[in-house]
Motif scaffolding. Structure first.
Motif, mmCIF file in Angstrom:
data_model
loop_
_atom_site.group_PDB
_atom_site.id
_atom_site.type_symbol
_atom_site.label_atom_id
_atom_site.label_comp_id
_atom_site.label_asym_id
_atom_site.label_seq_id
_atom_site.Cartn_x
_atom_site.Cartn_y
_atom_site.Cartn_z
ATOM 1 N N LYS A 1 -0.893 10.963 9.363
ATOM 2 C CA LYS A 1 -2.226 10.656 9.876
ATOM 3 C C LYS A 1 -2.905 9.583 9.029
ATOM 4 O O LYS A 1 -3.549 8.674 9.561
ATOM 5 C CB LYS A 1 -3.076 11.926 9.905
ATOM 6 N N ALA A 2 -2.773 9.702 7.700
ATOM 7 C CA ALA A 2 -3.394 8.716 6.818
ATOM 8 C C ALA A 2 -2.768 7.343 6.993
ATOM 9 O O ALA A 2 -3.470 6.321 7.056
ATOM 10 C CB ALA A 2 -3.272 9.170 5.359
ATOM 11 N N ALA A 3 -1.437 7.310 7.094
ATOM 12 C CA ALA A 3 -0.750 6.031 7.287
ATOM 13 C C ALA A 3 -1.148 5.396 8.615
ATOM 14 O O ALA A 3 -1.340 4.176 8.713
ATOM 15 C CB ALA A 3 0.759 6.229 7.224
ATOM 16 N N SER A 4 -1.280 6.210 9.658
ATOM 17 C CA SER A 4 -1.694 5.704 10.963
ATOM 18 C C SER A 4 -3.111 5.152 10.909
ATOM 19 O O SER A 4 -3.408 4.101 11.500
ATOM 20 C CB SER A 4 -1.593 6.813 12.004
ATOM 21 N N THR B 1 6.714 -0.426 7.387
ATOM 22 C CA THR B 1 6.694 0.860 6.684
ATOM 23 C C THR B 1 8.052 1.119 6.042
ATOM 24 O O THR B 1 9.091 0.865 6.642
ATOM 25 C CB THR B 1 6.359 2.008 7.652
ATOM 26 N N SER B 2 8.043 1.628 4.814
ATOM 27 C CA SER B 2 9.298 1.942 4.131
ATOM 28 C C SER B 2 9.041 3.046 3.119
ATOM 29 O O SER B 2 7.902 3.402 2.824
ATOM 30 C CB SER B 2 9.867 0.701 3.430
ATOM 31 N N LEU C 1 3.589 0.924 2.769
ATOM 32 C CA LEU C 1 3.314 -0.043 3.832
ATOM 33 C C LEU C 1 3.152 -1.421 3.210
ATOM 34 O O LEU C 1 2.307 -1.615 2.339
ATOM 35 C CB LEU C 1 2.039 0.348 4.584
ATOM 36 N N GLN C 2 4.008 -2.355 3.651
ATOM 37 C CA GLN C 2 3.887 -3.737 3.191
ATOM 38 C C GLN C 2 3.168 -4.553 4.253
ATOM 39 O O GLN C 2 3.535 -4.517 5.425
ATOM 40 C CB GLN C 2 5.268 -4.328 2.900
ATOM 41 N N LEU D 1 0.837 -1.194 0.000
ATOM 42 C CA LEU D 1 0.000 0.000 0.000
ATOM 43 C C LEU D 1 0.871 1.242 0.000
ATOM 44 O O LEU D 1 1.931 1.270 0.625
ATOM 45 C CB LEU D 1 -0.899 0.026 1.240
ATOM 46 N N GLY D 2 0.416 2.265 -0.674
ATOM 47 C CA GLY D 2 1.091 3.549 -0.638
ATOM 48 C C GLY D 2 0.157 4.609 -0.098
ATOM 49 O O GLY D 2 -1.052 4.566 -0.333
#
Length: 209
Positions: free
Chosen positions: A42-45, A63-64, A91-92, A24-25
């Motif tokens: 915030k979006a990644a969290s 996360t990378s 995010l893998q 995911l990106g």
């Protein structure tokens, strides 16, 4: 000097995959660098929280690829001007239960909204040892059959094995999907398991009797 024969055998094994790997990106485009960076976090969290709630363990998320850049455009009479700042991260995610994959993916998309991207999905195996062993055995049997055939054509028999060299062969996961820009209310789409194939190759040298 003893006569020898060297052959290469190949083999493969298939099985239903038991691991879905989702990439995911998260990408945000804002007027300032700080806003883009904060909103990406915030979006990644939110995506990570949604995946946790869907049953994905923390150890199965990584996360990378954190990136922050300026978008520029050419403006007549002014030269290049910054039009926006873009922050992105990757995010893998490993989903270990096939049946949970559609709901987990839908939850991630719903949480990420317009800022989420699906960069790819692959299906494979949490433990590759059993299927690798099957592929290696198939490769050995192929090498043995070829060697016996050639030895027979030469009027000889196979003797002791002098050397074995395993050649690495990449597996064949099932690639699915591509770049998806999610700007819709996500519903769970099916993720069909199908079969994944793993290949092996071995080179063996026998004495000829």
């Amino acid at each position: 000097m003893k006569r020898t024969i060297t052959v290469t055998g190949t083999g493969s094994a298939k099985a239903a995959p038991d691991l879905v790997t989702l990439t995911l990106g998260v990408e945000t485009r804002r007027e300032t660098a700080g806003k883009a960076y904060d909103d990406a976090g915030k979006a990644a969290s939110a995506v990570a929280t949604a995946l946790h709630e869907a049953g994905v363990a923390g150890v199965d998320m990584r996360t990378s690829g954190l990136n922050l850049r300026a978008d520029v455009a050419w403006v007549e009479g002014q030269g290049q001007k910054v039009t926006a700042y873009v922050a992105s991260t990757t995010l893998q995610v490993g989903i270990r239960t096939q049946a949970d994959a559609p709901a987990a993916i839908a939850a991630a998309i719903a949480a990420g909204g317009d800022d989420i991207r699906i960069n790819g999905i692959e299906q494979g195996f949490a433990d590759t040892a059993p299927i690798n062993a099957q592929a290696q055995e198939a490769a050995w049997q192929d090498a043995l059959a070829r060697a016996e055939q050639y030895a027979g054509l030469a009027g000889a028999r196979l003797g002791a094995v002098r050397s074995i060299s395993q050649q690495p062969v990449p597996g064949s996961p099932i690639p699915m999907g591509g770049l998806v820009r999610a700007s819709f209310s996500a519903e769970a789409l099916p993720v069909e398991a199908g079969e994944s194939s793993v290949s092996a190759s071995v080179t063996v040298e026998w004495e000829l009797l």
